[in-house]
Design a protein around this motif. Sequence first.
Motif, PDB file in Angstrom:
ATOM      1  N   LEU A   1      20.013  54.386  10.687  1.00  0.00           N
ATOM      2  CA  LEU A   1      19.078  55.508  10.632  1.00  0.00           C
ATOM      3  C   LEU A   1      18.708  55.927  12.044  1.00  0.00           C
ATOM      4  O   LEU A   1      18.634  55.088  12.946  1.00  0.00           O
ATOM      5  CB  LEU A   1      17.795  55.097   9.897  1.00  0.00           C
ATOM      6  CG  LEU A   1      17.964  54.544   8.479  1.00  0.00           C
ATOM      7  CD1 LEU A   1      16.636  54.000   7.963  1.00  0.00           C
ATOM      8  CD2 LEU A   1      18.482  55.614   7.535  1.00  0.00           C
ATOM      9  N   VAL A   2      18.468  57.210  12.238  1.00  0.00           N
ATOM     10  CA  VAL A   2      18.004  57.693  13.532  1.00  0.00           C
ATOM     11  C   VAL A   2      16.724  58.494  13.292  1.00  0.00           C
ATOM     12  O   VAL A   2      16.603  59.231  12.315  1.00  0.00           O
ATOM     13  CB  VAL A   2      19.099  58.528  14.254  1.00  0.00           C
ATOM     14  CG1 VAL A   2      19.557  59.700  13.415  1.00  0.00           C
ATOM     15  CG2 VAL A   2      18.641  58.969  15.630  1.00  0.00           C
ATOM     16  N   GLN A   3      15.757  58.283  14.192  1.00  0.00           N
ATOM     17  CA  GLN A   3      14.449  58.905  13.969  1.00  0.00           C
ATOM     18  C   GLN A   3      14.396  60.299  14.590  1.00  0.00           C
ATOM     19  O   GLN A   3      13.773  60.504  15.635  1.00  0.00           O
ATOM     20  CB  GLN A   3      13.345  58.007  14.552  1.00  0.00           C
ATOM     21  CG  GLN A   3      11.990  58.376  13.988  1.00  0.00           C
ATOM     22  CD  GLN A   3      10.888  57.475  14.468  1.00  0.00           C
ATOM     23  OE1 GLN A   3      11.134  56.490  15.147  1.00  0.00           O
ATOM     24  NE2 GLN A   3       9.655  57.812  14.115  1.00  0.00           N
ATOM     25  N   ASP A   4      15.052  61.248  13.942  1.00  0.00           N
ATOM     26  CA  ASP A   4      15.005  62.621  14.447  1.00  0.00           C
ATOM     27  C   ASP A   4      14.937  63.636  13.307  1.00  0.00           C
ATOM     28  O   ASP A   4      15.267  64.809  13.477  1.00  0.00           O
ATOM     29  CB  ASP A   4      16.209  62.903  15.359  1.00  0.00           C
ATOM     30  CG  ASP A   4      17.532  62.891  14.581  1.00  0.00           C
ATOM     31  OD1 ASP A   4      17.508  62.600  13.375  1.00  0.00           O
ATOM     32  OD2 ASP A   4      18.576  63.172  15.190  1.00  0.00           O
TER      33      ASP A   4
ATOM     34  N   PHE B   1       3.892  59.022  10.454  1.00  0.00           N
ATOM     35  CA  PHE B   1       5.017  58.305  11.037  1.00  0.00           C
ATOM     36  C   PHE B   1       5.700  59.124  12.140  1.00  0.00           C
ATOM     37  O   PHE B   1       6.311  58.588  13.047  1.00  0.00           O
ATOM     38  CB  PHE B   1       6.042  57.949   9.949  1.00  0.00           C
ATOM     39  CG  PHE B   1       7.187  57.140  10.450  1.00  0.00           C
ATOM     40  CD1 PHE B   1       6.987  55.849  10.908  1.00  0.00           C
ATOM     41  CD2 PHE B   1       8.466  57.671  10.495  1.00  0.00           C
ATOM     42  CE1 PHE B   1       8.041  55.095  11.383  1.00  0.00           C
ATOM     43  CE2 PHE B   1       9.520  56.917  10.976  1.00  0.00           C
ATOM     44  CZ  PHE B   1       9.315  55.623  11.416  1.00  0.00           C
TER      45      PHE B   1
ATOM     46  N   ALA C   1       8.556  61.869  13.439  1.00  0.00           N
ATOM     47  CA  ALA C   1       9.902  62.294  13.043  1.00  0.00           C
ATOM     48  C   ALA C   1      10.460  61.328  12.003  1.00  0.00           C
ATOM     49  O   ALA C   1      10.331  60.116  12.136  1.00  0.00           O
ATOM     50  CB  ALA C   1      10.809  62.349  14.265  1.00  0.00           C
TER      51      ALA C   1
ATOM     52  N   PRO D   1      13.970  44.093  15.938  1.00  0.00           N
ATOM     53  CA  PRO D   1      12.670  44.664  15.608  1.00  0.00           C
ATOM     54  C   PRO D   1      11.548  43.771  16.121  1.00  0.00           C
ATOM     55  O   PRO D   1      11.613  42.560  15.987  1.00  0.00           O
ATOM     56  CB  PRO D   1      12.677  44.719  14.085  1.00  0.00           C
ATOM     57  CG  PRO D   1      13.744  43.774  13.672  1.00  0.00           C
ATOM     58  CD  PRO D   1      14.755  43.779  14.768  1.00  0.00           C
ATOM     59  N   GLY D   2      10.542  44.380  16.703  1.00  0.00           N
ATOM     60  CA  GLY D   2       9.393  43.606  17.163  1.00  0.00           C
ATOM     61  C   GLY D   2       9.558  43.109  18.576  1.00  0.00           C
ATOM     62  O   GLY D   2       8.603  42.712  19.222  1.00  0.00           O
TER      63      GLY D   2
ATOM     64  N   GLU E   1      10.133  44.768  21.129  1.00  0.00           N
ATOM     65  CA  GLU E   1       9.572  45.691  22.117  1.00  0.00           C
ATOM     66  C   GLU E   1       8.071  45.537  22.254  1.00  0.00           C
ATOM     67  O   GLU E   1       7.485  45.946  23.240  1.00  0.00           O
ATOM     68  CB  GLU E   1       9.890  47.126  21.708  1.00  0.00           C
ATOM     69  CG  GLU E   1       9.257  47.498  20.382  1.00  0.00           C
ATOM     70  CD  GLU E   1       9.900  48.714  19.739  1.00  0.00           C
ATOM     71  OE1 GLU E   1      10.024  49.716  20.447  1.00  0.00           O
ATOM     72  OE2 GLU E   1      10.258  48.662  18.562  1.00  0.00           O
ATOM     73  N   SER E   2       7.405  44.985  21.228  1.00  0.00           N
ATOM     74  CA  SER E   2       5.944  44.969  21.271  1.00  0.00           C
ATOM     75  C   SER E   2       5.432  43.703  21.922  1.00  0.00           C
ATOM     76  O   SER E   2       6.149  42.752  22.117  1.00  0.00           O
ATOM     77  CB  SER E   2       5.365  45.109  19.865  1.00  0.00           C
ATOM     78  OG  SER E   2       5.964  44.168  19.011  1.00  0.00           O
TER      79      SER E   2
ATOM     80  N   ALA F   1       7.298  54.415  17.308  1.00  0.00           N
ATOM     81  CA  ALA F   1       8.288  54.373  18.376  1.00  0.00           C
ATOM     82  C   ALA F   1       8.697  55.788  18.781  1.00  0.00           C
ATOM     83  O   ALA F   1       8.482  56.737  18.029  1.00  0.00           O
ATOM     84  CB  ALA F   1       9.493  53.593  17.896  1.00  0.00           C
TER      85      ALA F   1
ATOM     86  N   ALA G   1      10.796  59.143  19.291  1.00  0.00           N
ATOM     87  CA  ALA G   1      11.782  59.775  18.416  1.00  0.00           C
ATOM     88  C   ALA G   1      13.179  59.520  18.957  1.00  0.00           C
ATOM     89  O   ALA G   1      13.378  59.359  20.153  1.00  0.00           O
ATOM     90  CB  ALA G   1      11.501  61.269  18.339  1.00  0.00           C
ATOM     91  N   GLY G   2      14.140  59.462  18.045  1.00  0.00           N
ATOM     92  CA  GLY G   2      15.517  59.293  18.470  1.00  0.00           C
ATOM     93  C   GLY G   2      15.987  57.856  18.454  1.00  0.00           C
ATOM     94  O   GLY G   2      17.151  57.594  18.676  1.00  0.00           O
ATOM     95  N   ARG G   3      15.101  56.923  18.174  1.00  0.00           N
ATOM     96  CA  ARG G   3      15.556  55.529  18.144  1.00  0.00           C
ATOM     97  C   ARG G   3      16.386  55.278  16.889  1.00  0.00           C
ATOM     98  O   ARG G   3      16.254  55.973  15.899  1.00  0.00           O
ATOM     99  CB  ARG G   3      14.361  54.577  18.184  1.00  0.00           C
ATOM    100  CG  ARG G   3      13.617  54.537  16.868  1.00  0.00           C
ATOM    101  CD  ARG G   3      12.917  53.237  16.689  1.00  0.00           C
ATOM    102  NE  ARG G   3      11.919  53.372  15.639  1.00  0.00           N
ATOM    103  CZ  ARG G   3      11.123  52.390  15.272  1.00  0.00           C
ATOM    104  NH1 ARG G   3      11.190  51.239  15.883  1.00  0.00           N
ATOM    105  NH2 ARG G   3      10.245  52.572  14.315  1.00  0.00           N
TER     106      ARG G   3
ATOM    107  N   LEU H   1       6.771  50.651  12.284  1.00  0.00           N
ATOM    108  CA  LEU H   1       7.807  49.755  11.788  1.00  0.00           C
ATOM    109  C   LEU H   1       8.013  48.661  12.819  1.00  0.00           C
ATOM    110  O   LEU H   1       8.154  48.934  13.999  1.00  0.00           O
ATOM    111  CB  LEU H   1       9.136  50.499  11.605  1.00  0.00           C
ATOM    112  CG  LEU H   1       9.145  51.667  10.636  1.00  0.00           C
ATOM    113  CD1 LEU H   1      10.520  52.310  10.642  1.00  0.00           C
ATOM    114  CD2 LEU H   1       8.791  51.202   9.242  1.00  0.00           C
ATOM    115  N   GLY H   2       8.036  47.431  12.364  1.00  0.00           N
ATOM    116  CA  GLY H   2       8.239  46.313  13.281  1.00  0.00           C
ATOM    117  C   GLY H   2       8.569  45.105  12.447  1.00  0.00           C
ATOM    118  O   GLY H   2       9.244  45.233  11.430  1.00  0.00           O
TER     119      GLY H   2
END
Lengths: 120, 132
Positions: free
Chosen positions: A27-30, A37, A39, A116-117, A119-120, B3, B5-7, B94-95
Amino acid sequence: MRLSDLLGAEVVDRDGRSLGRVRDVRLVQDGPIQGTFGAGLRIEGLVVGRVAVASRLGYDREGVEAPWLVARIARVLSRDSRHVPWSDVVRVADRRVELACRGDELLAPTPLRHLPGAES
Amino acid sequence: MSAPAGRMLDAAFELLDRQIIDGDGNHAGKVDDLELTPLEDGSFVVTAILSGPGALGGRLGGRLGTAAASIFARLHPDEDPDPVRLSFGVVRELGPQVRLTTSRHHLDVNRFEHWVRDRFIARIPGAGHAPE
């Protein structure tokens, strides 16, 4: 459609050859905005392969260090996995995904950057 | 924070089976499936998280999945119930967990627990005194 309609479905190329099954959906977030949430998550492509366990281990991620033996096993297990851009998918029906391209035109999936996770 | 966008992320690896945490920090089920909605240009977007036995049953397949789905259907007042659906618009982050902005009291996530509570737990002598 549901994610589970894709996961595990058999993937067949233009010539009717089986490439294995859908192991994951990238999936891509765009996409269009989805409330708080931001995009939305759009289907970018499919990760296809014959071995189920390969991509689920997470050792194909960039920046993940595995013991050399594990890394080697993971590489062998995932050597036939391929990335299918969503634009190459012609039809999804009855647990079967039909592609417009040939299997040997597809590339191995690029490793995603982090777990996941992380980065935080 | 959400996060940038685009990830990119792999749905089964990074979303499925994750614990859902509501806006108050309480558990609100697990991600059992995702609803994918087609756009005009042929692409698909994730529009909802599906959770609970109604969603999991279809994913498990086989006898176990059919049993889970049929029990869920029996417990539900509707003739042909949909699984619990959480719009992706209430997702905050999301994480390792999926965090929502909304409280679980506004979501229909604990249907099975409520049914068990009303049908069985409430009939046990002294159950009325049990703290929430």
